[in-house]
Write a protein that holds these residues in place. Sequence first.
Motif, PDB file in Angstrom:
ATOM      1  N   SER A   1       0.631  12.279   3.167  1.00 32.18           N
ATOM      2  CA  SER A   1       0.948  11.395   4.288  1.00 32.18           C
ATOM      3  C   SER A   1       0.857   9.937   3.822  1.00 32.18           C
ATOM      4  N   SER A   2       1.682   9.092   4.422  1.00 29.16           N
ATOM      5  CA  SER A   2       1.705   7.697   3.992  1.00 29.16           C
ATOM      6  C   SER A   2       2.031   6.786   5.168  1.00 29.16           C
ATOM      7  N   ARG A   3       1.810   5.498   4.929  1.00 28.43           N
ATOM      8  CA  ARG A   3       2.127   4.500   5.946  1.00 28.43           C
ATOM      9  C   ARG A   3       2.397   3.178   5.258  1.00 28.43           C
ATOM     10  N   ALA A   4       3.438   2.486   5.720  1.00 26.02           N
ATOM     11  CA  ALA A   4       3.781   1.172   5.188  1.00 26.02           C
ATOM     12  C   ALA A   4       3.062   0.090   5.988  1.00 26.02           C
ATOM     13  N   TYR A   5       2.656  -0.976   5.301  1.00 27.12           N
ATOM     14  CA  TYR A   5       1.967  -2.098   5.933  1.00 27.12           C
ATOM     15  C   TYR A   5       2.626  -3.397   5.485  1.00 27.12           C
ATOM     16  N   THR A   6       2.866  -4.273   6.428  1.00 24.01           N
ATOM     17  CA  THR A   6       3.311  -5.633   6.144  1.00 24.01           C
ATOM     18  C   THR A   6       2.344  -6.553   6.862  1.00 24.01           C
ATOM     19  N   ARG A   7       1.632  -7.348   6.079  1.00 18.85           N
ATOM     20  CA  ARG A   7       0.606  -8.205   6.671  1.00 18.85           C
ATOM     21  C   ARG A   7       0.603  -9.569   6.007  1.00 18.85           C
ATOM     22  N   LYS A   8       0.065 -10.534   6.728  1.00 15.00           N
ATOM     23  CA  LYS A   8      -0.214 -11.864   6.185  1.00 15.00           C
ATOM     24  C   LYS A   8      -1.699 -12.100   6.364  1.00 15.00           C
ATOM     25  N   ALA A   9      -2.324 -12.522   5.279  1.00 18.14           N
ATOM     26  CA  ALA A   9      -3.752 -12.801   5.333  1.00 18.14           C
ATOM     27  C   ALA A   9      -4.002 -14.177   4.731  1.00 18.14           C
ATOM     28  N   PRO A  10      -4.915 -14.960   5.291  1.00 21.40           N
ATOM     29  CA  PRO A  10      -5.203 -16.279   4.716  1.00 21.40           C
ATOM     30  C   PRO A  10      -5.957 -16.144   3.399  1.00 21.40           C
ATOM     31  N   ALA A  11      -5.605 -16.985   2.445  1.00 25.03           N
ATOM     32  CA  ALA A  11      -6.264 -16.956   1.135  1.00 25.03           C
ATOM     33  C   ALA A  11      -7.689 -17.488   1.259  1.00 25.03           C
TER      34      ALA A  11
ATOM     35  N   ALA B   1       0.567   2.747   1.659  1.00 24.84           N
ATOM     36  CA  ALA B   1      -0.679   3.480   1.446  1.00 24.84           C
ATOM     37  C   ALA B   1      -0.370   4.969   1.550  1.00 24.84           C
ATOM     38  N   GLU B   2      -0.649   5.693   0.460  1.00 28.90           N
ATOM     39  CA  GLU B   2      -0.356   7.126   0.403  1.00 28.90           C
ATOM     40  C   GLU B   2      -1.649   7.905   0.240  1.00 28.90           C
ATOM     41  N   SER B   3      -1.839   8.890   1.065  1.00 27.77           N
ATOM     42  CA  SER B   3      -3.009   9.748   0.964  1.00 27.77           C
ATOM     43  C   SER B   3      -2.785  10.727  -0.181  1.00 27.77           C
ATOM     44  N   VAL B   4      -3.737  10.776  -1.103  1.00 29.52           N
ATOM     45  CA  VAL B   4      -3.712  11.735  -2.211  1.00 29.52           C
ATOM     46  C   VAL B   4      -5.016  12.509  -2.169  1.00 29.52           C
ATOM     47  N   VAL B   5      -5.149  13.513  -3.005  1.00 25.20           N
ATOM     48  CA  VAL B   5      -6.328  14.383  -2.969  1.00 25.20           C
ATOM     49  C   VAL B   5      -7.624  13.591  -3.138  1.00 25.20           C
ATOM     50  N   GLU B   6      -7.642  12.644  -4.095  1.00 32.39           N
ATOM     51  CA  GLU B   6      -8.868  11.901  -4.406  1.00 32.39           C
ATOM     52  C   GLU B   6      -9.145  10.734  -3.476  1.00 32.39           C
ATOM     53  N   GLY B   7      -8.099  10.256  -2.760  1.00 30.69           N
ATOM     54  CA  GLY B   7      -8.289   9.080  -1.918  1.00 30.69           C
ATOM     55  C   GLY B   7      -6.975   8.551  -1.388  1.00 30.69           C
ATOM     56  N   VAL B   8      -6.823   7.232  -1.427  1.00 31.24           N
ATOM     57  CA  VAL B   8      -5.619   6.569  -0.932  1.00 31.24           C
ATOM     58  C   VAL B   8      -5.071   5.698  -2.050  1.00 31.24           C
ATOM     59  N   LEU B   9      -3.802   5.911  -2.400  1.00 32.78           N
ATOM     60  CA  LEU B   9      -3.124   5.111  -3.408  1.00 32.78           C
ATOM     61  C   LEU B   9      -2.360   4.017  -2.679  1.00 32.78           C
ATOM     62  N   VAL B  10      -2.714   2.770  -2.978  1.00 28.61           N
ATOM     63  CA  VAL B  10      -2.054   1.617  -2.355  1.00 28.61           C
ATOM     64  C   VAL B  10      -1.175   0.960  -3.408  1.00 28.61           C
ATOM     65  N   SER B  11       0.117   0.792  -3.084  1.00 27.89           N
ATOM     66  CA  SER B  11       1.042   0.135  -4.004  1.00 27.89           C
ATOM     67  C   SER B  11       1.949  -0.792  -3.221  1.00 27.89           C
ATOM     68  N   GLY B  12       2.444  -1.819  -3.884  1.00 28.46           N
ATOM     69  CA  GLY B  12       3.335  -2.771  -3.236  1.00 28.46           C
ATOM     70  C   GLY B  12       3.273  -4.128  -3.890  1.00 28.46           C
ATOM     71  N   THR B  13       3.554  -5.163  -3.099  1.00 30.69           N
ATOM     72  CA  THR B  13       3.586  -6.521  -3.625  1.00 30.69           C
ATOM     73  C   THR B  13       2.767  -7.466  -2.762  1.00 30.69           C
ATOM     74  N   ALA B  14       2.343  -8.539  -3.395  1.00 29.82           N
ATOM     75  CA  ALA B  14       1.673  -9.645  -2.704  1.00 29.82           C
ATOM     76  C   ALA B  14       2.398 -10.923  -3.116  1.00 29.82           C
TER      77      ALA B  14
END
Length: 175
Positions: free
Chosen positions: A13-23, A46-59
């Motif tokens: 299972s996975s979910r896409a996130y688009t966020r803005k956070a202050p530095a 964010a993708e759920s894998v057996v060991e945890g959550v794999l987060v990939s993307g750009t900043a």
Amino acid sequence: MIDTREIGHRAGSSRAYTRKAPAPADFGLDMIKVPEGEPVELDLLAESVVEGVLVSGTALAQLAGECVRCLDPVSEEIEIEVRELFAYPDSATDTSTDDDEVERVVNDLIDLEPVVRDAMLLSLPSAPVCSPDCQGLCSGCGVKWAELAPEHTHETIDPRWAALQERLGGTEEEK
């Protein structure tokens, strides 16, 4: 922060996130950084894998600093790739890795700030320049070389001969 309950603990299972956070305040190096409060745009999966959550993307963030050659302001955009495994508590990673090798899911939450900050710091230029052909400042007068005439020079006298020049009253060219 990402709440892993939104994704579920079922692998695949996975979910896409688009966020803005202050530095935060420490988001950079001496000569260049993301100014405090400047938005850092995150586009993550964010993708759920057996060991945890794999987060990939750009900043993506806007940098501000000074040219190391002429001290003019430098402003540029930086985009980095993020890819990190956040392990669930009591997963197989607990026995196969050290505590500092893998990020952890804590109370079903993922803290992205350390991962994004570290990746951003590693991607920053350690010696930012305003342009690749910047000549810097004249060491004699401190004026930018780009603003000086091509024939601009400073007569330098070897300090070992300075006392002799004072005693004789001038340079050889002056006599």
